[in-house]
Design a protein around this motif. Structure first.
Motif, PDB file in Angstrom:
ATOM      1  N   GLY A 216      53.459  43.910  32.963  1.00 28.11           N
ATOM      2  CA  GLY A 216      52.406  43.879  31.526  1.00 28.11           C
ATOM      3  C   GLY A 216      52.326  41.965  31.267  1.00 28.11           C
ATOM      4  O   GLY A 216      50.552  41.909  30.443  1.00 28.11           O
ATOM      5  N   GLN A 217      52.937  41.354  31.773  1.00 26.49           N
ATOM      6  CA  GLN A 217      52.835  40.160  31.496  1.00 26.49           C
ATOM      7  C   GLN A 217      51.665  39.335  32.649  1.00 26.49           C
ATOM      8  O   GLN A 217      50.946  38.729  32.552  1.00 26.49           O
ATOM      9  N   ILE A 218      52.141  39.571  33.811  1.00 24.32           N
ATOM     10  CA  ILE A 218      51.078  39.777  35.104  1.00 24.32           C
ATOM     11  C   ILE A 218      49.322  39.775  34.487  1.00 24.32           C
ATOM     12  O   ILE A 218      48.085  39.077  34.471  1.00 24.32           O
ATOM     13  N   GLY A 219      49.630  40.597  33.884  1.00 18.25           N
ATOM     14  CA  GLY A 219      47.674  41.412  33.327  1.00 18.25           C
ATOM     15  C   GLY A 219      47.730  40.711  32.176  1.00 18.25           C
ATOM     16  O   GLY A 219      46.556  40.307  32.395  1.00 18.25           O
ATOM     17  N   ASP A 220      48.423  39.933  31.254  1.00 22.14           N
ATOM     18  CA  ASP A 220      48.455  39.548  30.099  1.00 22.14           C
ATOM     19  C   ASP A 220      47.843  37.957  30.810  1.00 22.14           C
ATOM     20  O   ASP A 220      46.710  37.385  30.433  1.00 22.14           O
ATOM     21  N   LYS A 221      48.702  37.026  31.716  1.00 25.84           N
ATOM     22  CA  LYS A 221      48.136  36.020  32.816  1.00 25.84           C
ATOM     23  C   LYS A 221      46.693  36.057  32.926  1.00 25.84           C
ATOM     24  O   LYS A 221      45.879  35.533  33.347  1.00 25.84           O
ATOM     25  N   ALA A 222      46.393  37.677  33.570  1.00 24.12           N
ATOM     26  CA  ALA A 222      44.969  37.672  34.049  1.00 24.12           C
ATOM     27  C   ALA A 222      43.824  37.349  33.250  1.00 24.12           C
ATOM     28  O   ALA A 222      42.820  37.092  33.576  1.00 24.12           O
ATOM     29  N   VAL A 223      44.140  38.311  32.134  1.00 27.40           N
ATOM     30  CA  VAL A 223      43.714  38.217  30.911  1.00 27.40           C
ATOM     31  C   VAL A 223      43.155  37.085  30.611  1.00 27.40           C
ATOM     32  O   VAL A 223      41.825  36.503  30.754  1.00 27.40           O
ATOM     33  N   THR A 224      43.832  36.157  30.559  1.00 26.31           N
ATOM     34  CA  THR A 224      43.775  34.560  29.723  1.00 26.31           C
ATOM     35  C   THR A 224      43.176  33.857  30.479  1.00 26.31           C
ATOM     36  O   THR A 224      42.158  32.967  30.246  1.00 26.31           O
ATOM     37  N   ALA A 225      43.585  33.733  32.208  1.00 26.27           N
ATOM     38  CA  ALA A 225      42.561  33.349  33.277  1.00 26.27           C
ATOM     39  C   ALA A 225      41.021  34.121  33.432  1.00 26.27           C
ATOM     40  O   ALA A 225      40.315  32.372  33.511  1.00 26.27           O
ATOM     41  N   THR A 226      41.048  35.369  33.399  1.00 25.37           N
ATOM     42  CA  THR A 226      39.360  35.808  33.262  1.00 25.37           C
ATOM     43  C   THR A 226      38.634  35.059  31.974  1.00 25.37           C
ATOM     44  O   THR A 226      37.660  34.934  32.893  1.00 25.37           O
ATOM     45  N   ARG A 227      39.007  34.975  31.228  1.00 26.31           N
ATOM     46  CA  ARG A 227      38.048  34.890  29.757  1.00 26.31           C
ATOM     47  C   ARG A 227      37.888  33.140  29.555  1.00 26.31           C
ATOM     48  O   ARG A 227      37.154  33.160  29.379  1.00 26.31           O
ATOM     49  N   SER A 228      38.523  33.301  30.842  1.00 31.04           N
ATOM     50  CA  SER A 228      38.143  30.652  30.383  1.00 31.04           C
ATOM     51  C   SER A 228      37.290  30.458  31.354  1.00 31.04           C
ATOM     52  O   SER A 228      37.283  29.812  31.213  1.00 31.04           O
ATOM     53  N   ALA A 229      36.777  31.673  32.621  1.00 28.18           N
ATOM     54  CA  ALA A 229      36.491  31.676  33.598  1.00 28.18           C
ATOM     55  C   ALA A 229      34.763  30.528  33.081  1.00 28.18           C
ATOM     56  O   ALA A 229      34.250  31.462  31.703  1.00 28.18           O
ATOM     57  N   THR A 230      33.967  30.449  34.008  1.00 26.96           N
ATOM     58  CA  THR A 230      32.689  29.917  32.868  1.00 26.96           C
ATOM     59  C   THR A 230      31.429  30.310  33.851  1.00 26.96           C
ATOM     60  O   THR A 230      30.403  30.208  33.141  1.00 26.96           O
ATOM     61  N   SER A 231      31.785  31.026  34.673  1.00 28.58           N
ATOM     62  CA  SER A 231      31.152  32.101  35.589  1.00 28.58           C
ATOM     63  C   SER A 231      31.464  33.066  36.196  1.00 28.58           C
ATOM     64  O   SER A 231      33.184  32.492  36.829  1.00 28.58           O
ATOM     65  N   LEU A 232      30.904  34.196  36.503  1.00 33.33           N
ATOM     66  CA  LEU A 232      32.098  34.905  37.845  1.00 33.33           C
ATOM     67  C   LEU A 232      30.460  36.049  38.389  1.00 33.33           C
ATOM     68  O   LEU A 232      29.300  35.342  37.336  1.00 33.33           O
ATOM     69  N   ARG A 233      30.988  36.588  39.073  1.00 35.90           N
ATOM     70  CA  ARG A 233      29.659  37.925  40.029  1.00 35.90           C
ATOM     71  C   ARG A 233      30.206  38.991  39.715  1.00 35.90           C
ATOM     72  O   ARG A 233      31.184  39.042  40.339  1.00 35.90           O
ATOM     73  N   MET A 234      29.938  39.948  39.632  1.00 36.03           N
ATOM     74  CA  MET A 234      30.729  41.257  38.988  1.00 36.03           C
ATOM     75  C   MET A 234      29.913  42.685  39.874  1.00 36.03           C
ATOM     76  O   MET A 234      28.283  42.411  39.775  1.00 36.03           O
ATOM     77  N   ALA A 235      30.331  42.766  40.297  1.00 33.87           N
ATOM     78  CA  ALA A 235      28.827  43.850  41.497  1.00 33.87           C
ATOM     79  C   ALA A 235      29.861  45.250  42.009  1.00 33.87           C
ATOM     80  O   ALA A 235      31.140  44.960  41.814  1.00 33.87           O
ATOM     81  N   GLY A 236      29.673  46.255  41.875  1.00 29.67           N
ATOM     82  CA  GLY A 236      29.695  47.293  42.209  1.00 29.67           C
ATOM     83  C   GLY A 236      29.370  49.054  41.648  1.00 29.67           C
ATOM     84  O   GLY A 236      28.048  48.379  41.452  1.00 29.67           O
ATOM     85  N   ARG A 237      29.879  49.671  41.240  1.00 26.25           N
ATOM     86  CA  ARG A 237      29.431  50.954  40.924  1.00 26.25           C
ATOM     87  C   ARG A 237      30.097  51.242  39.630  1.00 26.25           C
ATOM     88  O   ARG A 237      31.597  51.803  39.442  1.00 26.25           O
ATOM     89  N   VAL A 238      29.456  52.220  38.203  1.00 25.60           N
ATOM     90  CA  VAL A 238      29.888  52.634  37.203  1.00 25.60           C
ATOM     91  C   VAL A 238      29.497  53.641  37.050  1.00 25.60           C
ATOM     92  O   VAL A 238      27.782  53.934  37.884  1.00 25.60           O
ATOM     93  N   THR A 239      30.118  54.557  36.143  1.00 31.41           N
ATOM     94  CA  THR A 239      29.197  55.975  35.683  1.00 31.41           C
ATOM     95  C   THR A 239      28.512  56.007  34.130  1.00 31.41           C
ATOM     96  O   THR A 239      29.833  55.554  33.328  1.00 31.41           O
ATOM     97  N   THR A 240      27.641  55.284  33.455  1.00 33.82           N
ATOM     98  CA  THR A 240      27.022  56.204  32.474  1.00 33.82           C
ATOM     99  C   THR A 240      26.044  57.158  31.981  1.00 33.82           C
ATOM    100  O   THR A 240      25.135  57.179  32.521  1.00 33.82           O
TER     101      THR A 240
END
Length: 286
Positions: free
Chosen positions: A68-92
């Motif tokens: 959980g603590q690792i997840g919290d650090k990951a959330v904080t870091a990811t939300r601080s990003a200035t840009s990113l690329r997301m690629a994959g498949r989702v279902t909607t």
């Protein structure tokens, strides 16, 4: 209601899928055995999330932390990003949707959507949104919206080889803005602290050559999810996978903090959305 093409609906679905289906607080709904004291070595074995297992780094940057603590650090870091690329498949809506987007914190994005054998490009910069789909994409998306065949044919002909241009305030502009709004896409990450606390650390793995810690959890009914967190540099989320249950999908996040370059289509290759609203062949309330 003002006219809205299904392409706008699909783009909105991308945002919804990435927020509701790919956030650690939602995707992290799987449970796996705790990682052994030393990460297992595996040559090319695929883990439950499709990540290749790899030896742990010489020094575990998350040593002594709970999942959980690792997840919290990951959330904080990811939300601080200035840009990113997301690629994959989702279902909607029960349909698989392939996405590949680069997005930054200036509400700029460029990317591709693939649905039912068709494809559409999306670009947004300076508050203007441009979308260009092939015939298969247009036909499948407009047919699913219940548009009559004559209207579909007329719209396809009007937009053939052209970009649909949507200005701020026009129908669908706000929805597409959500797709290209990095902060909005990441807003739900980590909101559910109870689910973060329920994570278990799985065997270390590797995503695109980068060693990762895997955070996993299993939901009753066989729904399994895995979040891969970088062990090198900032603890960014590099991959999120959901299997079983409704809305399975897999999204890889990369190119963190890299500039997003958006090419504005030539004006003579665009069709303004108002032409569809003001008596054009594709005009119809929905």
């Amino acid at each position: 209601m003002a006219y809205r093409t299904t392409r706008l609906r699909v783009a909105t679905a991308v945002a919804a899928a990435l927020i509701a289906g790919a956030a650690p607080a939602t995707l992290a709904q799987a449970q796996a055995p705790p990682a052994p004291g030393t990460a297992a070595r595996a040559s090319a074995a695929q883990g439950p999330a499709g990540a290749v297992r790899a030896p742990s780094p010489s020094a575990d940057p998350f040593q002594g932390l709970t999942a959980g603590q690792i997840g919290d650090k990951a959330v904080t870091a990811t939300r601080s990003a200035t840009s990113l690329r997301m690629a994959g498949r989702v279902t909607t809506g029960g349909q698989p949707l392939d996405v590949d987007f680069s997005v930054d914190d200036k509400n700029q994005c460029t990317g591709l959507i693939k649905l039912q054998g068709g494809a559409a490009e999306l670009r947004r910069t300076g508050g203007l949104t441009y979308m260009k789909g092939d015939e298969k994409f247009w036909r499948a998306s407009m047919a699913s919206q219940g548009m009559p065949e004559p209207q579909i044919e007329a719209t396809i002909e009007l937009l053939k080889g052209r970009w649909l241009k949507i200005a701020p305030g026009q129908a669908g502009s706000g929805d597409l803005g959500g797709v290209c709004d990095l902060k909005a896409l990441l807003a739900d990450l980590g909101r559910n602290k109870a689910e973060l606390a329920g994570l278990v650390r799985g065997p270390d793995a590797e995503v695109q050559g980068t060693p990762v810690a895997t955070l996993v959890r299993r939901k009753p009914g066989g729904e399994t999810t895995t979040v891969s967190v970088s062990q090198r540099g900032k603890p960014y989320i590099l991959k999120m996978v959901k299997t079983g249950g409704s809305g399975p999908g897999s999204v890889v996040l990369s190119d963190y903090d890299k500039p997003v370059k958006v090419v504005v289509p030539p004006e003579d290759e665009t069709v303004d959305l108002t032409k569809l609203d003001q008596g054009g062949p594709a005009e119809q309330p929905v």
